[in-house]
Design a protein around this motif. Structure first.
Motif, PDB file in Angstrom:
ATOM      1  N   THR A 236       0.851  -1.272  -0.187  1.00 37.68           N
ATOM      2  CA  THR A 236      -0.069   0.177  -0.113  1.00 37.68           C
ATOM      3  C   THR A 236       0.654   1.674   0.264  1.00 37.68           C
TER       4      THR A 236
ATOM      5  N   THR B  30       2.561   8.914  -4.932  1.00 40.57           N
ATOM      6  CA  THR B  30       3.071   8.337  -6.093  1.00 40.57           C
ATOM      7  C   THR B  30       4.157   8.133  -6.755  1.00 40.57           C
TER       8      THR B  30
ATOM      9  N   LEU C  29      -2.378   9.116  -9.207  1.00 40.64           N
ATOM     10  CA  LEU C  29      -3.587   8.566  -8.752  1.00 40.64           C
ATOM     11  C   LEU C  29      -4.876   9.898  -9.131  1.00 40.64           C
TER      12      LEU C  29
ATOM     13  N   TYR D 161      -5.671  15.549  -5.147  1.00 43.25           N
ATOM     14  CA  TYR D 161      -4.979  14.202  -5.466  1.00 43.25           C
ATOM     15  C   TYR D 161      -3.712  15.333  -5.563  1.00 43.25           C
TER      16      TYR D 161
ATOM     17  N   LYS E 194      -6.350   8.776   2.014  1.00 46.53           N
ATOM     18  CA  LYS E 194      -7.106   8.483   0.755  1.00 46.53           C
ATOM     19  C   LYS E 194      -5.486   7.888   0.344  1.00 46.53           C
ATOM     20  N   GLY E 195      -6.576   7.948  -1.377  1.00 54.28           N
ATOM     21  CA  GLY E 195      -5.199   6.975  -2.724  1.00 54.28           C
ATOM     22  C   GLY E 195      -5.529   5.695  -2.411  1.00 54.28           C
ATOM     23  N   LEU E 196      -4.656   5.018  -2.388  1.00 52.61           N
ATOM     24  CA  LEU E 196      -4.594   3.250  -2.822  1.00 52.61           C
ATOM     25  C   LEU E 196      -4.158   2.311  -1.616  1.00 52.61           C
TER      26      LEU E 196
ATOM     27  N   ASN F 220      -8.086  -3.689  -6.810  1.00 51.27           N
ATOM     28  CA  ASN F 220      -7.616  -2.486  -5.818  1.00 51.27           C
ATOM     29  C   ASN F 220      -8.803  -1.818  -5.948  1.00 51.27           C
TER      30      ASN F 220
ATOM     31  N   PRO G 279      -9.514   2.220  -4.220  1.00 53.92           N
ATOM     32  CA  PRO G 279      -8.655   3.248  -4.014  1.00 53.92           C
ATOM     33  C   PRO G 279     -10.151   3.574  -3.366  1.00 53.92           C
TER      34      PRO G 279
ATOM     35  N   GLN H 296     -14.253   5.120  -4.257  1.00 57.92           N
ATOM     36  CA  GLN H 296     -14.072   5.073  -5.487  1.00 57.92           C
ATOM     37  C   GLN H 296     -14.367   3.151  -5.958  1.00 57.92           C
TER      38      GLN H 296
END
Length: 521
Positions: free
Chosen positions: A57, A62, A86, A92, A102-104, A120, A122, A125
């Motif tokens: 993770t 990025t 992202l 982002y 947040k993010g991945l 994955n 996000p 999303q």
């Protein structure tokens, strides 16, 4: 000896140039845990032939989702990242707020019929199923019609594919059936319930399917087994953070043996991955060895002998055309405000517009290394403009930095600033400020001792004689605030208004410190 004094004494024992802050491979056929003394959370490890791949993770950093490679499950190097940037939120790009935490999140990596797949979700999303013929990419994806929390991808030998998903808030484990292209959900069925479950992983051995789930409220790991993916499932507790970790699963070796991987909450450095032998008793996996069952060993025989020591890159002279894989930006970078080509052999950072460090774009990071490590950078500050705030330090729940500025008369100053992220927002304290000697070359260093959770910064005009500034500061990690990551080294350059200035960075060097406290391993 007081903690601060012990820390200061330990800093005097930094080694010269070794990047080998921690060596898991003991060189005698054994290894010690963790295999990487750094924040590589939510591990998922697969074997493809003789090669092992490890997805981890990255949250709002990025490029996103780090993928590592090994031939022996002990010596790892970074081989690629899943995505260069992202998508889906202006935050982002640090527009309208930030996207820390947040993010991945947790991914599931699999390989089938010549293709790598990575599931994955996000944050906020729908789930994506990424696919590539080469683990180094390029990756493309199918987006599903729903969000599967921490999805666990499983592909049968005949190509039938499924996602297992559960969230701590509910604990119900749902199995999603995918079509042959892994592009659409064709069925959904609740198959099991485990209070507090998330982070599902699925695998098959013999007549049984095995379902692994993290239990974050207890920092524990459970395993369930069934002769059908749809149940009924039997469940047993396995290990927890007192015996090795709480999120992970198993990977097989070519000779039929099995090893387990699991993450462990480890204080300010974040969450580290341990590797453990696994044996089978009555078709249940048991972590450890028959002589010491039910716990991850601190030291054990290497899974596969004969491979040389290897580690992710750290130190950098910025002599390449691309940034090294060890580097990540704190959010999506502005490509017009940094360059490796403007001055070959140097990294140029131009200020991004921000009021303070926490909201500044183009902060370049890499993971803090334990048990204790020192990051040192050499800067050319000749072109700093009034208002520019550029420097080096840490990024995390507590961010401590040396910030260099120039006034209208071109006098340079350095300040030690500590930013603490709280639920109500980030707050910054200036601990100390001093004038810098005349000259355009400046060295800055940041020390992090994860055995005492303390840090310290210093500056130098010649790279030999160093002056500390601002005293010790705490290192910390918490999932509710900060970045949801262990403390990171951070290079930054920002200004409250548009600026034509810049800072050039000649090198970053990582070296090992002798820990002031007792290393947990």
């Amino acid at each position: 000896m007081k903690a601060g004094s012990a820390f200061a004494a330990g800093l005097l024992l930094a080694t010269a140039a070794s990047a080998q802050v921690w060596r898991s491979d003991q060189g005698d056929g054994s290894y010690r845990n963790p295999v990487l003394y750094a924040d590589y959370p939510d591990p998922d490890i697969i074997r493809v032939g003789r090669d092992y791949y490890f997805a981890s993770t990255t949250f709002a950093n990025t490029p996103g989702i780090t993928i590592l490679h090994s031939r022996d499950l002990v010596n790892w190097t970074i081989t690629s990242h899943l995505v260069p940037r992202l998508e889906g939120r202006p935050q982002y790009d640090l527009v309208g707020g930030n996207a820390y935490r947040k993010g991945l999140y947790a991914s599931s990596l699999r390989y089938h019929a010549g293709t790598y797949y990575l599931a994955n979700t996000p944050v906020g999303q729908n789930t994506r199923i990424w696919y590539a013929r080469d683990v180094r990419g390029p990756w493309r994806y199918h987006e599903l019609d729903r969000q599967a929390f921490d999805p666990g991808l499983f592909i049968e030998p005949d190509g039938r594919a499924y996602l297992a998903t559960a969230s701590t808030a509910d604990g119900t484990i749902t199995l999603l059936t995918l079509d042959r292209a892994l592009a659409h959900v064709t069925a959904s069925r609740k198959v099991h319930y485990i209070k507090g479950a998330e982070g599902s992983k699925l695998l098959r051995r013999g007549d049984y399917y095995y379902l692994f789930n993290a239990l974050p409220p207890r920092l524990a790991l459970s395993v369930s087994r069934s002769r059908s993916l749809f149940g009924p499932w039997e469940t047993r507790d396995q290990i927890d953070d007192t015996t090795g970790g709480h999120q992970g699963a198993l990977v097989d070796l070519p000779d039929g043996r099995w090893f387990g991987f699991v993450m462990e909450d480890s204080g300010a450095i974040g969450r580290m991955t341990n590797i453990s032998p696994v044996f089978w008793r009555d078709d249940w996996p048991v972590w450890g060895t028959p002589a010491a069952p039910g716990r991850v060993p601190r030291q054990a025989a290497k899974p596969i002998a004969g491979h040389r020591f290897a580690e992710p890159a750290t130190s950098d002279d910025f002599g390449g055309r691309l940034l090294g894989l060890q580097w990540q930006w704190n959010h999506n970078p502005d490509p017009d405000r940094w360059s490796l080509a403007a001055r070959p052999g140097w990294l140029r950072l131009r200020p991004t517009v921000a009021e303070r460090f926490w909201s500044a774009r183009n902060t370049l990071t890499q993971k803090g290394q334990g048990p204790a490590s020192r990051g040192e950078v050499k800067l050319d500050i000749a072109r700093l403009a009034p208002g520019d705030r550029c420097g080096f330090g840490t990024l995390g729940q507590i961010s401590a930095n040396l910030t260099v500025t120039r006034d209208a008369n071109r006098r340079a100053r350095v300040a030690m600033e500590v930013t603490t992220d709280r639920v109500e927002g980030a707050q910054t304290e200036t601990r100390a400020t001093t004038d810098l000697p005349q000259g355009d070359t400046l060295w800055l260093r940041t020390d992090m001792d994860f055995t005492t959770s303390r840090g310290r910064v210093a500056y130098s005009a010649d790279g030999v004689r160093w002056t500390g500034l601002g005293g010790d500061f705490p290192l910390a990690f918490a999932w509710q605030t900060g970045t949801f990551q262990g403390e990171q080294f951070a290079l930054f350059c920002y200004a409250p208004a548009w600026s034509e200035g810049w800072v050039d960075i000649d090198s970053f060097r990582l070296s090992r410190l002798t820990p002031s406290g007792n290393a947990p391993r």
